[in-house]
Design a protein around this motif. Structure first.
Motif, PDB file in Angstrom:
ATOM      1  N   CYS A 181    -102.446  46.086  28.815  1.00 60.16           N
ATOM      2  CA  CYS A 181    -101.696  46.486  30.002  1.00 60.16           C
ATOM      3  C   CYS A 181    -101.595  45.354  31.008  1.00 60.16           C
ATOM      4  N   LEU A 182    -102.606  44.475  31.061  1.00 55.17           N
ATOM      5  CA  LEU A 182    -102.463  43.330  31.955  1.00 55.17           C
ATOM      6  C   LEU A 182    -101.339  42.427  31.457  1.00 55.17           C
ATOM      7  N   GLY A 183    -101.175  42.350  30.156  1.00 52.01           N
ATOM      8  CA  GLY A 183    -100.052  41.581  29.609  1.00 52.01           C
ATOM      9  C   GLY A 183     -98.728  42.216  29.988  1.00 52.01           C
ATOM     10  N   LEU A 184     -98.653  43.522  29.844  1.00 53.23           N
ATOM     11  CA  LEU A 184     -97.428  44.244  30.203  1.00 53.23           C
ATOM     12  C   LEU A 184     -97.166  44.137  31.706  1.00 53.23           C
ATOM     13  N   ASN A 185     -98.269  44.112  32.453  1.00 55.47           N
ATOM     14  CA  ASN A 185     -98.160  44.017  33.909  1.00 55.47           C
ATOM     15  C   ASN A 185     -97.477  42.725  34.349  1.00 55.47           C
ATOM     16  N   ILE A 186     -97.638  41.657  33.570  1.00 55.32           N
ATOM     17  CA  ILE A 186     -96.957  40.400  33.924  1.00 55.32           C
ATOM     18  C   ILE A 186     -95.453  40.635  33.917  1.00 55.32           C
ATOM     19  N   ILE A 187     -94.979  41.401  32.931  1.00 55.92           N
ATOM     20  CA  ILE A 187     -93.543  41.635  32.817  1.00 55.92           C
ATOM     21  C   ILE A 187     -93.075  42.690  33.824  1.00 55.92           C
ATOM     22  N   VAL A 188     -93.783  43.818  33.842  1.00 53.90           N
ATOM     23  CA  VAL A 188     -93.335  44.939  34.673  1.00 53.90           C
ATOM     24  C   VAL A 188     -93.742  44.751  36.127  1.00 53.90           C
ATOM     25  N   TYR A 247     -95.334  41.954  37.752  1.00 56.82           N
ATOM     26  CA  TYR A 247     -95.053  40.691  38.432  1.00 56.82           C
ATOM     27  C   TYR A 247     -93.557  40.426  38.503  1.00 56.82           C
ATOM     28  N   ALA A 248     -92.880  40.532  37.359  1.00 63.69           N
ATOM     29  CA  ALA A 248     -91.477  40.131  37.340  1.00 63.69           C
ATOM     30  C   ALA A 248     -90.536  41.300  37.618  1.00 63.69           C
ATOM     31  N   GLY A 249     -91.062  42.531  37.630  1.00 67.11           N
ATOM     32  CA  GLY A 249     -90.214  43.678  37.948  1.00 67.11           C
ATOM     33  C   GLY A 249     -89.196  44.022  36.872  1.00 67.11           C
ATOM     34  N   LEU A 250     -89.535  43.754  35.610  1.00 61.25           N
ATOM     35  CA  LEU A 250     -88.626  44.082  34.507  1.00 61.25           C
ATOM     36  C   LEU A 250     -89.213  45.228  33.713  1.00 61.25           C
ATOM     37  N   LEU A 251     -88.391  46.185  33.352  1.00 60.17           N
ATOM     38  CA  LEU A 251     -88.920  47.304  32.585  1.00 60.17           C
ATOM     39  C   LEU A 251     -88.948  46.944  31.107  1.00 60.17           C
ATOM     40  N   PRO A 302     -80.927  36.277  25.348  1.00 64.37           N
ATOM     41  CA  PRO A 302     -79.571  36.811  25.564  1.00 64.37           C
ATOM     42  C   PRO A 302     -79.519  37.899  26.622  1.00 64.37           C
ATOM     43  N   THR A 303     -80.602  38.661  26.751  1.00 63.09           N
ATOM     44  CA  THR A 303     -80.577  39.824  27.625  1.00 63.09           C
ATOM     45  C   THR A 303     -80.772  39.449  29.087  1.00 63.09           C
ATOM     46  N   LEU A 304     -81.767  38.595  29.343  1.00 61.23           N
ATOM     47  CA  LEU A 304     -82.113  38.301  30.731  1.00 61.23           C
ATOM     48  C   LEU A 304     -81.044  37.476  31.428  1.00 61.23           C
ATOM     49  N   ARG A 305     -80.236  36.782  30.623  1.00 62.04           N
ATOM     50  CA  ARG A 305     -79.118  36.037  31.165  1.00 62.04           C
ATOM     51  C   ARG A 305     -78.166  36.992  31.892  1.00 62.04           C
ATOM     52  N   LEU A 306     -78.111  38.249  31.444  1.00 62.35           N
ATOM     53  CA  LEU A 306     -77.160  39.197  32.015  1.00 62.35           C
ATOM     54  C   LEU A 306     -77.778  39.923  33.188  1.00 62.35           C
ATOM     55  N   ARG A 307     -78.242  41.116  32.954  1.00 65.81           N
ATOM     56  CA  ARG A 307     -78.858  41.863  34.038  1.00 65.81           C
ATOM     57  C   ARG A 307     -80.257  42.235  33.635  1.00 65.81           C
ATOM     58  N   VAL A 366     -83.664  32.202  38.467  1.00 63.75           N
ATOM     59  CA  VAL A 366     -84.076  33.586  38.224  1.00 63.75           C
ATOM     60  C   VAL A 366     -84.247  33.854  36.738  1.00 63.75           C
ATOM     61  N   THR A 367     -83.248  33.443  35.947  1.00 62.78           N
ATOM     62  CA  THR A 367     -83.293  33.739  34.513  1.00 62.78           C
ATOM     63  C   THR A 367     -84.497  33.084  33.844  1.00 62.78           C
ATOM     64  N   THR A 368     -84.705  31.796  34.125  1.00 64.53           N
ATOM     65  CA  THR A 368     -85.812  31.090  33.485  1.00 64.53           C
ATOM     66  C   THR A 368     -87.151  31.694  33.881  1.00 64.53           C
ATOM     67  N   SER A 369     -87.309  31.999  35.165  1.00 66.54           N
ATOM     68  CA  SER A 369     -88.588  32.563  35.609  1.00 66.54           C
ATOM     69  C   SER A 369     -88.859  33.885  34.908  1.00 66.54           C
ATOM     70  N   ARG A 370     -87.819  34.704  34.821  1.00 67.87           N
ATOM     71  CA  ARG A 370     -87.994  35.995  34.157  1.00 67.87           C
ATOM     72  C   ARG A 370     -88.327  35.817  32.689  1.00 67.87           C
ATOM     73  N   LEU A 371     -87.658  34.859  32.082  1.00 60.55           N
ATOM     74  CA  LEU A 371     -87.901  34.613  30.664  1.00 60.55           C
ATOM     75  C   LEU A 371     -89.349  34.179  30.446  1.00 60.55           C
ATOM     76  N   TYR A 372     -89.856  33.341  31.361  1.00 66.26           N
ATOM     77  CA  TYR A 372     -91.264  32.942  31.267  1.00 66.26           C
ATOM     78  C   TYR A 372     -92.171  34.160  31.330  1.00 66.26           C
TER      79      TYR A 372
END
Lengths: 334, 297
Positions: free
Chosen positions: A67-74, A76-80, A127-132, A226-232
């Motif tokens: 969950c800490l791994g998932l927490n980085i995505i959800v 920290y970065a606010g991505l579902l 491909p996905t994060l480049r969009l929305r 934004v895209t690169t940070s999210r991808l990271y």
């Protein structure tokens, strides 16, 4: 002004208690003493408890790592992310195949599972994060289902039966095969995960994530890509999940597609959201709740997911920041 | 030829579900995870309705059509209710919150039906002749012909509704700019509710049709179709109603022909359509009918 604010807060008795506890722990000495006491208790725990409770605690530590791994995505970065179990499966199966088919040493398989997760993360994320950002939710949902179907249909993954005979890890000449061994192994992993999460949160990247989450346009205007940070965030989180998956494979020695269903992704997400997204103590609390509630209240059995779904809805409607209280002065967008 | 027909039929189910998906995304930028479950609920309500009325009027076409209309109405209202309780309070919240809310709604619907149906497959019994006849090389049954005609009729009505009526115009306007619409005196919340009503009703209709077509329904049926509907919406261009229909039909055809390729086969059908989603996101993210989007959301 401060007076009225405090009064308003104290109308909720639960909040009052938490506030008091928070003030108590603002004193760093108390906080460290408390954490130290918890750690010591957890270290001596296996000597005083049954195998069953050790199993549950091991499961809890395992949840904390994932969950800490998932927490980085959800968080920290606010991505579902709705297919986290798939990345976890990527790690587990990489280790599983390398170890049972090719006879590779467990520790050597971990870099391979990280590489596999990074490749999968790039294939889905780029491909996905480049969009929305919110496309990611449904693409990961699809990826989760597709991964499970692929594992089920391929020969090398053992099809629906799964892989058996994954080697136990050997450390300092000892083969790790007792539940207490795995208890300590996951305990150490959980502490490592907490440490890494704190370091990431305070890093330059972590601050960029927070900024993007709060106001994407302003962050972009400040020169954050934004895209690169999210991808990271997505890739680091995926790698986290894959490592947890590798250790999971080593503990179970047998894995099958049923361990990586959509339900598992939802349970991980549940733990992150329930306690408080983006807050490490919150995530730990969420894991404790998600792991222990079904153990304590066995009667709820079939209604478990319905109850969790309702709980999730109530949390989002009335307390979107999760159960763990916020530090003040964090305002959300709009 | 047979595959063409099958593809169009399945594709029209995808299209009907995709319309609701696409409309809701267009109007409030929400990926409505619960939409697939609405489709599933539609199928189950249709079944419940049929089992209630079949002792009196049988389970032939009249009962089925009546059941479909009533189910569409009820499920449409359910959609409005969900929108009012769960989504409307979240419209101003961060995007992540409303996505999680949608997931929670989906979990609640899905698990409720799972408990009520005891997790089993349910037979969708109808008394319709299943005799087949040939039209050239094409093998048809009465059911299939009626289903495909009904699906296309619904799509046509929908298209007329969006392009020719006041409400359709209001929906398109809100999708462009919600705040300005409010200033222009459009009751935005009412139109959003209407969108949910129409979208849910169409999904329910597709659910019943799928029940008739496959003969069995189960609580898990909504999960994959939600995914397929999203793929269809992306292929056609999300937020564009004719795009959703076109995307659905195209996806149905792709699947029908894709499974004919020897290497792929039926067990890879879903993997195949997911691969298409990723390809579209890489090469044509605005879909076939979408204009290139200059502003970023």
């Amino acid at each position: 002004m401060a007076e009225t604010k405090k009064k308003a807060k104290l109308t909720n008795p639960f909040e009052g208690i938490v506030e008091t506890l928070f003030r108590f722990f603002e004193n760093k000495t108390y906080l460290y003493l408390f954490i130290g006491a918890v750690v010591i208790l957890l270290v001596i725990f296996p000597n005083t408890s049954s195998r069953f409770t050790q199993e549950i605690m091991t499961n809890l530590f395992f949840y904390i790592v994932v969950c800490l791994g998932l927490n980085i995505i959800v968080g920290y970065a606010g991505l579902l992310h709705l297919g986290y179990a798939a990345f976890f499966a990527v790690g587990a199966y990489t280790t599983g195949i390398l170890s049972s088919v090719f006879g590779m040493n467990f520790w050597l398989t971990i870099p391979f599972s990280i590489v596999a997760a990074v490749i999968a993360g790039l294939a889905i994320g780029a491909p996905t994060l480049r969009l929305r950002g919110d496309y990611l939710a449904i693409v990961t949902l699809g990826f989760g289902e597709i991964t499970r179907l692929t594992i089920r249909n391929l020969d090398i993954t053992g099809g629906a039966i799964g892989l058996i005979g994954i080697q136990r890890p050997v450390l300092f000449g000892i083969t790790l095969n007792q539940i207490s061994h795995f208890y300590y192994m996951f305990f150490i992993l959980a502490i490592l995960a907490i440490f890494v999460s704190y370091r990431l949160h305070d890093s330059r990247m972590g601050r960029a994530w927070e900024y993007i989450r709060e106001d994407e346009d302003a962050a972009a205007a400040m020169g954050i890509n934004v895209t690169t940070s999210r991808l990271y965030a997505f890739i680091i989180g995926s790698a986290f999940g894959a490592v947890a998956g590798s250790f999971f494979a080593a503990k179970m020695t047998a894995i099958s597609p049923d361990s990586f269903m959509f339900i598992h992704s939802v349970m991980f997400l549940m733990a992150v959201v329930l306690g408080g997204m983006g807050k490490i103590p919150g995530v730990v609390l969420g894991c404790v709740l998600v792991v222990l509630i079904p153990e304590v209240a066995r009667g709820i059995g079939p209604y478990r997911l319905l109850i969790f779904g309702a709980l999730l809805l109530i949390i989002m409607l009335y307390r979107p920041q999760g159960i763990w209280p916020d530090r003040p002065a964090i305002s959300s967008k709009e | 030829m047979q595959q063409l027909f099958n593809g169009l039929l399945i594709g029209s189910f995808y299209g009907l579900v995709a319309i609701g998906y696409s409309m809701v995304y267009g109007i409030i930028k929400l990926l409505n995870f619960a939409h697939g479950d609405i489709y599933m609920i539609g199928a189950f309500s249709g079944l419940v309705f049929l089992s209630i009325v079949s002792p009196y009027i049988g389970a032939g076409w009249p009962a089925l059509i009546l059941g479909m209309l009533i189910t569409m109405l009820l499920v449409g209202l359910l959609g409005v209710f969900i929108q009012r309780v769960a989504y409307r309070p979240m419209l101003k919240a961060p995007r992540l919150s409303i996505l999680i809310t949608a997931l929670a709604v989906s979990m609640i619907l899905y698990n409720t039906v799972m408990l009520l149906s005891a997790g089993r497959y349910r037979a969708f019994n109808v008394e319709i002749s299943s005799e087949s006849f040939y039209l050239g090389a094409l093998r048809l049954t009465e059911t299939r012909v009626v289903l495909i005609v009904a699906a296309f009729a619904l799509m046509f009505i929908m298209h007329m509704f969006i392009t020719k009526t006041m409400y359709g115009k209001a929906m398109r306007a809100i999708a462009l700019d919600r705040d300005t619409c409010q200033l222009m005196g459009i009751d935005v919340y009412k139109i959003i509710a209407l969108t949910f009503f129409v979208g849910s009703a169409l999904a329910a209709a597709a659910g019943i049709m799928a029940g008739v077509y496959y003969g069995t329904i189960h609580f898990y049926m909504g999960f994959l179709i939600g995914l397929k509907a999203f793929t269809a919406a992306v292929i056609g261009g999300i937020g564009i109603i004719p795009g959703a229909m076109l995307g659905g039909l195209l996806l149905g055809l792709l699947e029908a022909f894709g499974t004919q390729i020897p290497f792929i086969g039926t067990q890879w059908k879903d993997v195949f359509s997911f691969a298409f989603l990723i390809l579209f996101l890489i090469f044509k993210p605005n879909g076939l009918l979408g204009r290139s989007e200059s502003e970023r959301m």
